[in-house]
Motif scaffolding. Structure first.
Motif, PDB file in Angstrom:
ATOM      1  N   PHE A 253       0.607  -1.217   0.070  1.00  0.00           N
ATOM      2  CA  PHE A 253      -0.007  -0.178  -0.024  1.00  0.00           C
ATOM      3  C   PHE A 253       0.778   1.203   0.176  1.00  0.00           C
ATOM      4  CE2 PHE A 253       0.622  -0.418   4.614  1.00  0.00           C
ATOM      5  CZ  PHE A 253       1.054   1.136   4.934  1.00  0.00           C
ATOM      6  N   LYS A 254       2.007   1.138   0.283  1.00  0.00           N
ATOM      7  CA  LYS A 254       2.959   2.356   0.389  1.00  0.00           C
ATOM      8  C   LYS A 254       3.062   3.126  -0.964  1.00  0.00           C
ATOM      9  CE  LYS A 254       4.742   1.405   4.530  1.00  0.00           C
ATOM     10  NZ  LYS A 254       4.186   0.198   5.045  1.00  0.00           N
ATOM     11  N   ASP A 255       2.834   2.404  -2.258  1.00  0.00           N
ATOM     12  CA  ASP A 255       2.621   2.851  -3.428  1.00  0.00           C
ATOM     13  C   ASP A 255       1.884   4.003  -3.640  1.00  0.00           C
ATOM     14  OD1 ASP A 255       4.621   1.513  -5.015  1.00  0.00           O
ATOM     15  OD2 ASP A 255       3.395  -0.240  -4.935  1.00  0.00           O
TER      16      ASP A 255
ATOM     17  N   GLY B 296      10.748  -1.801   5.502  1.00  0.00           N
ATOM     18  CA  GLY B 296      10.711  -2.801   4.269  1.00  0.00           C
ATOM     19  C   GLY B 296       9.894  -2.269   3.140  1.00  0.00           C
ATOM     20  N   ASP B 297       8.848  -1.702   3.183  1.00  0.00           N
ATOM     21  CA  ASP B 297       8.264  -1.641   1.881  1.00  0.00           C
ATOM     22  C   ASP B 297       8.196  -0.229   1.421  1.00  0.00           C
ATOM     23  OD1 ASP B 297       7.460  -4.169   1.449  1.00  0.00           O
ATOM     24  OD2 ASP B 297       5.674  -3.927   3.009  1.00  0.00           O
ATOM     25  N   THR B 298       8.192   0.881   2.553  1.00  0.00           N
ATOM     26  CA  THR B 298       8.211   2.076   2.150  1.00  0.00           C
ATOM     27  C   THR B 298       9.408   2.893   1.182  1.00  0.00           C
ATOM     28  OG1 THR B 298       7.367   3.024   4.144  1.00  0.00           O
ATOM     29  CG2 THR B 298       8.669   4.665   3.038  1.00  0.00           C
TER      30      THR B 298
ATOM     31  N   SER C 123      -0.740  -2.965  11.554  1.00  0.00           N
ATOM     32  CA  SER C 123      -0.362  -1.628  11.863  1.00  0.00           C
ATOM     33  C   SER C 123       1.131  -1.740  12.440  1.00  0.00           C
ATOM     34  CB  SER C 123      -1.176  -1.018  12.927  1.00  0.00           C
ATOM     35  OG  SER C 123      -2.302  -0.720  12.308  1.00  0.00           O
ATOM     36  N   GLY C 124       2.080  -0.862  12.138  1.00  0.00           N
ATOM     37  CA  GLY C 124       3.386  -0.584  12.460  1.00  0.00           C
ATOM     38  C   GLY C 124       3.577   0.614  12.945  1.00  0.00           C
ATOM     39  N   ASN C 125       3.955   1.578  11.918  1.00  0.00           N
ATOM     40  CA  ASN C 125       4.174   2.986  12.316  1.00  0.00           C
ATOM     41  C   ASN C 125       2.959   3.692  12.638  1.00  0.00           C
ATOM     42  OD1 ASN C 125       5.946   4.672  12.980  1.00  0.00           O
ATOM     43  ND2 ASN C 125       6.501   5.490  11.101  1.00  0.00           N
ATOM     44  N   VAL C 126       1.695   2.936  12.388  1.00  0.00           N
ATOM     45  CA  VAL C 126       0.314   3.452  12.684  1.00  0.00           C
ATOM     46  C   VAL C 126      -0.324   4.570  11.783  1.00  0.00           C
ATOM     47  CG1 VAL C 126      -1.399   3.842  14.417  1.00  0.00           C
ATOM     48  CG2 VAL C 126       0.764   2.882  15.250  1.00  0.00           C
ATOM     49  N   GLY C 127       0.265   4.548  10.467  1.00  0.00           N
ATOM     50  CA  GLY C 127      -0.186   5.873   9.496  1.00  0.00           C
ATOM     51  C   GLY C 127      -1.518   5.203   8.867  1.00  0.00           C
ATOM     52  N   ASN C 128      -1.427   3.938   8.550  1.00  0.00           N
ATOM     53  CA  ASN C 128      -2.741   3.491   7.645  1.00  0.00           C
ATOM     54  C   ASN C 128      -3.763   3.512   8.689  1.00  0.00           C
ATOM     55  OD1 ASN C 128      -3.513   2.634   5.091  1.00  0.00           O
ATOM     56  ND2 ASN C 128      -3.079   0.479   5.524  1.00  0.00           N
ATOM     57  N   ALA C 129      -3.721   2.829   9.884  1.00  0.00           N
ATOM     58  CA  ALA C 129      -5.049   3.144  10.890  1.00  0.00           C
ATOM     59  C   ALA C 129      -5.404   4.246  11.013  1.00  0.00           C
ATOM     60  CB  ALA C 129      -4.602   2.099  12.038  1.00  0.00           C
TER      61      ALA C 129
ATOM     62  N   ASN D 196       7.704  -7.929   9.207  1.00  0.00           N
ATOM     63  CA  ASN D 196       8.726  -6.939   9.442  1.00  0.00           C
ATOM     64  C   ASN D 196       8.334  -5.606   9.095  1.00  0.00           C
ATOM     65  OD1 ASN D 196       8.984  -6.538   6.685  1.00  0.00           O
ATOM     66  ND2 ASN D 196      10.606  -8.052   6.692  1.00  0.00           N
ATOM     67  N   ALA D 197       7.450  -5.228   8.327  1.00  0.00           N
ATOM     68  CA  ALA D 197       7.076  -3.784   8.058  1.00  0.00           C
ATOM     69  C   ALA D 197       6.150  -3.248   9.310  1.00  0.00           C
ATOM     70  CB  ALA D 197       6.301  -3.867   6.708  1.00  0.00           C
ATOM     71  N   MET D 198       5.944  -4.269   9.913  1.00  0.00           N
ATOM     72  CA  MET D 198       5.097  -3.783  11.350  1.00  0.00           C
ATOM     73  C   MET D 198       6.017  -3.832  12.656  1.00  0.00           C
ATOM     74  SD  MET D 198       1.752  -5.909  10.372  1.00  0.00           S
ATOM     75  CE  MET D 198       1.151  -6.338  12.176  1.00  0.00           C
TER      76      MET D 198
ATOM     77  N   ALA E 217      -5.415  -6.065   3.308  1.00  0.00           N
ATOM     78  CA  ALA E 217      -4.108  -6.758   2.592  1.00  0.00           C
ATOM     79  C   ALA E 217      -3.222  -5.752   2.393  1.00  0.00           C
ATOM     80  CB  ALA E 217      -4.683  -7.806   1.595  1.00  0.00           C
ATOM     81  N   THR E 218      -2.334  -5.581   2.933  1.00  0.00           N
ATOM     82  CA  THR E 218      -1.130  -4.599   2.867  1.00  0.00           C
ATOM     83  C   THR E 218      -0.131  -4.746   1.937  1.00  0.00           C
ATOM     84  OG1 THR E 218      -0.424  -5.143   4.845  1.00  0.00           O
ATOM     85  CG2 THR E 218      -1.600  -3.310   5.001  1.00  0.00           C
ATOM     86  N   ALA E 219       0.211  -6.029   1.651  1.00  0.00           N
ATOM     87  CA  ALA E 219       1.251  -6.326   0.733  1.00  0.00           C
ATOM     88  C   ALA E 219       0.936  -7.562   0.044  1.00  0.00           C
ATOM     89  CB  ALA E 219       2.782  -6.323   1.489  1.00  0.00           C
TER      90      ALA E 219
HETATM   91  C1  LIG Z   1       4.006  -0.231   6.432  1.00  0.00           C
HETATM   92  C2  LIG Z   1       3.222  -1.447   6.252  1.00  0.00           C
HETATM   93  C3  LIG Z   1       2.428  -1.979   7.266  1.00  0.00           C
HETATM   94  C4  LIG Z   1       2.371  -1.192   8.462  1.00  0.00           C
HETATM   95  O1  LIG Z   1       1.740   0.197   8.268  1.00  0.00           O
HETATM   96  P1  LIG Z   1       1.807   1.384   8.973  1.00  0.00           P
HETATM   97  O2  LIG Z   1       0.890   2.685   8.216  1.00  0.00           O
HETATM   98  O3  LIG Z   1       3.107   1.801   9.302  1.00  0.00           O
HETATM   99  O4  LIG Z   1       1.066   1.204  10.402  1.00  0.00           O
HETATM  100  C5  LIG Z   1       1.702  -3.242   7.407  1.00  0.00           C
HETATM  101  N1  LIG Z   1       1.898  -4.121   6.308  1.00  0.00           N
HETATM  102  C6  LIG Z   1       2.796  -3.859   5.191  1.00  0.00           C
HETATM  103  C7  LIG Z   1       2.933  -4.899   4.148  1.00  0.00           C
HETATM  104  C8  LIG Z   1       3.445  -2.547   5.210  1.00  0.00           C
HETATM  105  O5  LIG Z   1       4.223  -2.385   4.269  1.00  0.00           O
END
Ligand SMILES: *Cc1c(COP(=O)(O)O)cnc(C)c1O
Length: 428
Positions: A101-103, A130-132, A242-248, A294-296, A369-371
């Motif tokens: 989703f970082k795209d 990882g993905d950013t 969620s990782g850096n909590v931007g998407n949420a 790992n992206a989380m 589904a984030t990746a």
């Molecule tokens: C970045 C990422 C997340 C975490 O998203 P945040 O906005 O950082 O919480 C989850 N899944 C995937 C595949 C990501 O690349």
């Protein structure tokens, strides 16, 4: 529309300035003064929908004139909502060039950046779990007058992710930092503060601390929730890895704007800082633990500040925000269970969300589904005993050679290579 830094609400800037600054001068994050309350209606053309919605965040900004083509160029791939059963849909956000989703955010920023006038060369620095990094590299590759420095934690990303980070060259420098994601993020924040007034370049970041990364994510939650309710549902209840909590945070903003989102649940891995906050009422950042999602792997999520700012009082926060977490073992089991139930291979992050289903009440849930699972083939394929085909764009990226430099997690090492690279001494 104005934006202010969370720590100094009286200091307001426009959208372009907030994007340019990334981090506010006082070191905190920008938030919009208000969330636009005008709801836009669903339409199939996603770029047009995103434009209609997001222009509310650009009112009075000079960029507004070029904003429709920005959206059209940035969002040239689909948002897919897939109903799997009576209980489950996937919101697939991985159909962009680097398959996460970082795209969305990265391409949005890159298009904005093309439209802004600059008197200096721009240096965009990114810390990535990882993905950013690959999304930003792909979006800014060969963009004139822009250079990109990517920092990722050495050996803490998947092999394919590492390859996707290091396959660019030209105006992209990829650095494997001997440390974890928090080290990368610390280096980034220090660099942003120290080199704010560097005469050689305008330093900025494309991390989700940049408001230009976060806003486009609001649009797909709104789009999906409207689409979901057209399918006969009352609201979209969603689980967000969620990782850096931007998407949420983007999902909560979409709900506050009035789009039909119901429960929003953050799924975390062993880095469950938000789950702990909900229990203890006190925010404690933690050292990052590395997991298969790992992206989380973020122990001190930056965007938590924005989420807490949205619901500043703890009782309100507790009533609005839900979060839970899974261990690696549970994530693996979830990958297998999802495959059995739906025949769909899912990535470990998506699995962290899917695995929460059994802990939540029974209703229709949308799992984000984030990746694409092919980014994590070394985890997913052995568990499912099947081959996950690569999306075409990824195949192309993985066929290019990998070039990166390894550095210790110090400012002197970082600025040392960056200086040499700018002078053309270091080859990338
Ligand atoms: C970045 C990422 C997340 C975490 O998203 P945040 O906005 O950082 O919480 C989850 N899944 C995937 C595949 C990501 O690349």
């Amino acid at each position: 529309m104005r934006y202010y830094s969370i720590h100094q609400p009286e200091k307001k800037v426009g959208f372009s300035q907030a994007v340019e600054d990334s981090l506010a001068p006082d070191g905190s994050l920008y938030v919009p003064e208000v969330l636009p309350k005008h709801l836009v209606s669903w339409q199939e053309n996603y770029a047009q929908f995103a434009y209609d919605l997001l222009q509310g965040f650009l009112v009075d900004d000079p960029l507004l004139h070029s904003y429709l083509p920005i959206c059209e160029q940035a969002f040239n791939f689909p948002v897919v909502l897939k109903k799997m059963s009576q209980q489950l849909s996937f919101l697939e956000l991985f159909h962009g060039p680097t398959a996460s989703f970082k795209d969305f955010g990265a391409r949005h920023l890159a298009q904005i950046s093309r439209c802004m006038s600059h008197d200096k060369e721009r240096l965009i620095m990114v810390a990535t779990s990882g993905d950013t990094g690959s999304a930003v590299a792909a979006a800014f590759h060969q963009v004139p007058h822009v250079r990109v420095v990517i920092m990722y934690p050495h050996q803490m990303v998947s092999k394919r992710q590492a390859h996707q980070l290091a396959c660019w060259g030209d105006n992209i420098l990829t650095l494997a930092v001997e440390g974890d994601f928090d080290d990368c993020q610390r280096l980034l924040k220090t660099a942003l503060n120290k080199h704010r007034h560097d005469e050689r370049f305008a330093l900025t970041t494309a991390n989700s601390i940049n408001i230009g990364r976060l806003l486009p994510q609001v649009a797909y939650f709104a789009y999906a929730s409207l689409l979901h309710t057209q399918g006969g549902h009352d609201r979209m209840h969603v689980i967000v890895p969620s990782g850096n909590v931007g998407n949420a945070t983007a999902a909560y903003w979409a709900r506050e704007m009035g789009y039909p989102l119901g429960d929003i649940v953050l799924a975390q891995n062993e880095n469950h800082t938000v789950v702990d906050y909900l229990q203890a009422g006190k925010y404690e950042k933690r050292a990052t633990r590395s997991t298969i999602a790992n992206a989380m792997d973020v122990g001190d999520p930056s965007n938590f500040a924005r989420l807490r700012h949205l619901y500043p009082d703890f009782a309100t926060f507790q009533s609005k925000v839900k979060a839970d977490w899974l261990t690696d073992v549970q994530i693996k089991a979830a990958i297998q269970d999802a495959y059995m139930q739906t025949q769909a291979p899912i990535c470990p992050h998506t699995a962290a969300a899917y695995g929460l289903l059994q802990k939540l009440d029974r209703k229709h849930w949308v799992v984000v589904a984030t990746a694409h699972p092919a980014k994590f083939e070394s985890v997913v394929e052995p568990l499912l005993d099947t081959h996950v085909p690569l999306p075409a764009m990824m195949k192309q990226q993985l066929s290019r050679p990998e070039v990166f430099l390894k550095i210790p997690a110090t400012m002197s090492a970082l600025m040392g290579v960056v200086d040499q690279w700018l002078m053309g001494v270091v080859e990338n």
